[in-house]
Scaffold this active site. Structure first.
Site, PDB file in Angstrom:
ATOM      1  N   GLU A 140      22.864  54.863  18.909  1.00  0.00           N
ATOM      2  CA  GLU A 140      22.438  56.005  19.132  1.00  0.00           C
ATOM      3  C   GLU A 140      22.085  56.015  20.743  1.00  0.00           C
ATOM      4  OE1 GLU A 140      18.840  56.795  17.321  1.00  0.00           O
ATOM      5  OE2 GLU A 140      17.874  57.719  18.785  1.00  0.00           O
TER       6      GLU A 140
ATOM      7  N   LYS B  56      15.597  49.050  20.242  1.00  0.00           N
ATOM      8  CA  LYS B  56      16.440  49.792  21.400  1.00  0.00           C
ATOM      9  C   LYS B  56      16.388  48.831  21.854  1.00  0.00           C
ATOM     10  CE  LYS B  56      13.747  53.641  21.010  1.00  0.00           C
ATOM     11  NZ  LYS B  56      14.134  54.509  21.591  1.00  0.00           N
TER      12      LYS B  56
ATOM     13  N   HIS C 125      16.019  62.879  15.419  1.00  0.00           N
ATOM     14  CA  HIS C 125      15.294  62.383  15.926  1.00  0.00           C
ATOM     15  C   HIS C 125      13.866  62.627  16.079  1.00  0.00           C
ATOM     16  CE1 HIS C 125      13.186  61.855  19.978  1.00  0.00           C
ATOM     17  NE2 HIS C 125      13.177  61.106  19.885  1.00  0.00           N
ATOM     18  N   ALA C 126      12.542  61.339  16.166  1.00  0.00           N
ATOM     19  CA  ALA C 126      11.189  61.516  15.846  1.00  0.00           C
ATOM     20  C   ALA C 126      10.570  60.190  16.903  1.00  0.00           C
ATOM     21  CB  ALA C 126      10.566  61.722  14.365  1.00  0.00           C
ATOM     22  N   GLY C 127      10.378  59.822  17.361  1.00  0.00           N
ATOM     23  CA  GLY C 127      10.369  58.733  18.713  1.00  0.00           C
ATOM     24  C   GLY C 127       9.572  59.847  19.410  1.00  0.00           C
TER      25      GLY C 127
ATOM     26  N   ASP D  75      19.839  51.778  19.721  1.00  0.00           N
ATOM     27  CA  ASP D  75      19.550  52.784  20.582  1.00  0.00           C
ATOM     28  C   ASP D  75      19.437  52.464  21.806  1.00  0.00           C
ATOM     29  OD1 ASP D  75      16.891  55.172  20.528  1.00  0.00           O
ATOM     30  OD2 ASP D  75      18.200  55.298  21.485  1.00  0.00           O
TER      31      ASP D  75
ATOM     32  N   ASP E 217      15.992  67.737  17.173  1.00  0.00           N
ATOM     33  CA  ASP E 217      14.696  66.854  17.709  1.00  0.00           C
ATOM     34  C   ASP E 217      15.036  68.361  17.283  1.00  0.00           C
ATOM     35  OD1 ASP E 217      13.058  65.519  19.402  1.00  0.00           O
ATOM     36  OD2 ASP E 217      13.052  68.087  19.392  1.00  0.00           O
TER      37      ASP E 217
ATOM     38  N   GLU F 166      18.910  63.724  20.070  1.00  0.00           N
ATOM     39  CA  GLU F 166      17.683  63.998  20.686  1.00  0.00           C
ATOM     40  C   GLU F 166      17.563  64.732  22.227  1.00  0.00           C
ATOM     41  OE1 GLU F 166      16.769  60.024  20.709  1.00  0.00           O
ATOM     42  OE2 GLU F 166      15.554  60.416  22.668  1.00  0.00           O
TER      43      GLU F 166
HETATM   44  C1  LIG Z   1       9.516  57.902  23.217  1.00  0.00           C
HETATM   45  C2  LIG Z   1      10.889  58.063  23.249  1.00  0.00           C
HETATM   46  O1  LIG Z   1      10.953  59.285  23.331  1.00  0.00           O
HETATM   47  C3  LIG Z   1      12.514  58.097  23.471  1.00  0.00           C
HETATM   48  O2  LIG Z   1      12.522  56.685  23.883  1.00  0.00           O
HETATM   49  C4  LIG Z   1      12.333  57.854  21.598  1.00  0.00           C
HETATM   50  C5  LIG Z   1      13.760  57.612  20.947  1.00  0.00           C
HETATM   51  O3  LIG Z   1      14.380  57.516  22.105  1.00  0.00           O
HETATM   52  C6  LIG Z   1      14.299  56.929  19.909  1.00  0.00           C
HETATM   53  O4  LIG Z   1      12.575  56.980  18.973  1.00  0.00           O
HETATM   54  O5  LIG Z   1      14.695  57.524  19.287  1.00  0.00           O
END
Ligand SMILES: C[C@H](O)[C@@H](O)CC(=O)C(=O)O
Length: 315
Positions: A145, A91, A224-226, A119, A197, A174
């Site tokens: 990202e 990040k 995306h999978a956060g 990201d 997503d 996402e």
């Molecule tokens: C945790 C949030 O959904 C976000 O920060 C996740 C994200 O942006 C990612 O994994 O890419």
């Protein structure tokens, strides 16, 4: 795997008939979608058996969250590599000097032969994104990202054009709710990595439309999978994309965020940095009854403990 993925193994026309092509024909026609699937048909069984043997590539976000200390980044990235992970995301966006310092740590730990992405979660204006990523370019991120507003398609296109000579791609998706937005991102060359997503899009049919469009534009789908249960859901799309649409794993990988899987009935399995194909039939995610019981608000024991500890006040 075939039995669990039967819907995805329908013949091309049947599968394409589940997709609404309204608003899409200037980017992908129904006939083009059928042709993409048919082109892959003769070799799909080989890719299915490859996935069953080696799994689908993942990348981890769990080493590089904002706020992690330098020591924590070093520890987690070292542990992830020991478990076979070779793709990472960090990040960025809070403080440039902090990002440069953390980027240096990441590259010192993982080396420059591993994939490393960043990201910004929509943090910057367009020129700010270009300037910030130019400063991070020496650390060779594969992608930036969500550099700016997820609705700013032309802004993403300007960032992508400016960063292309530096070898940095743009990834986003996402927050994208539908195929029409993705269509414009693809037509404007505004993303080089398509991050569908599983929960923000309007259902399986909508995601299949985007996966087929990305295949036509030859843009890697890197879902995306956060978030909670997103890994469990999105792994199916990645494996479908590989077997039936893209037919390639080049620069394709699915995010793995290593949190909350202990509450899932059928949690994802990562082996040597790859998603192991799920064995449980169906495109479902179940949360364990005991987790639902323990975390039910506000009477669940987990909440009661948080109230007692004073971390939360019962409303
Ligand atoms: C945790 C949030 O959904 C976000 O920060 C996740 C994200 O942006 C990612 O994994 O890419």
């Amino acid at each position: 795997m075939h039995s669990e993925y039967s819907i995805l193994f329908q013949d091309a026309e049947q599968l394409v008939n589940t997709i609404d092509f309204t608003y899409m024909s200037d980017a992908l026609t129904k006939e083009e979608a059928v042709a993409i699937l048919k082109k892959m048909d003769s070799t799909k069984a080989q890719r299915e058996s490859e996935l069953l043997k080696t799994g689908y590539p993942s990348y981890t976000t769990s080493c590089g969250w904002l706020g992690y200390s330098d020591e924590k980044i070093t520890k987690l990235a070292t542990e992830a590599m020991a478990e076979g992970t070779t793709r990472f995301k960090m990040k960025v966006g809070k403080d440039l000097q902090d990002d440069i310092r953390r980027a240096k740590i990441f590259r010192e730990v993982i080396g420059f032969d591993k994939i490393w992405c960043v990201d910004a979660n929509q943090k910057w204006d367009v020129q700010e994104a270009i300037d910030w990523m130019t400063a991070l370019a020496p650390y060779k991120p594969l992608w930036i990202e969500e550099p700016t507003s997820p609705d700013d398609i032309l802004g993403h296109a300007a960032i992508a054009k400016a960063l292309n000579p530096l070898g940095i791609g743009v990834a986003t998706g996402e927050m994208c709710q539908n195929r029409v937005m993705f269509k414009q991102f693809l037509q404007a060359n505004a993303l080089q990595f398509c991050q569908i997503d599983a929960c923000r899009m309007g259902g399986v049919n909508e995601v299949l439309a985007v996966i087929l469009m990305a295949a036509k534009f030859d843009v890697p789908v890197c879902p995306h999978a956060g978030g909670v249960a997103l890994c469990e859901l999105v792994q199916h799309y990645s494996m479908f994309d590989y077997i039936r649409c893209a037919g390639s794993l080049k620069n394709r990988m699915t995010e793995f965020a290593d949190h909350l899987h202990e509450h899932m009935l059928d949690p994802v399995t990562i082996n040597n940095g790859n998603y192991v194909p799920p064995k449980v039939p169906g495109f479902i995610v179940g949360i364990k009854p005991e987790s639902l019981r323990d975390y039910e608000y506000p009477e669940g024991p987990a909440w009661q403990k948080l109230f007692e500890e004073g971390l939360f006040e019962k409303e």
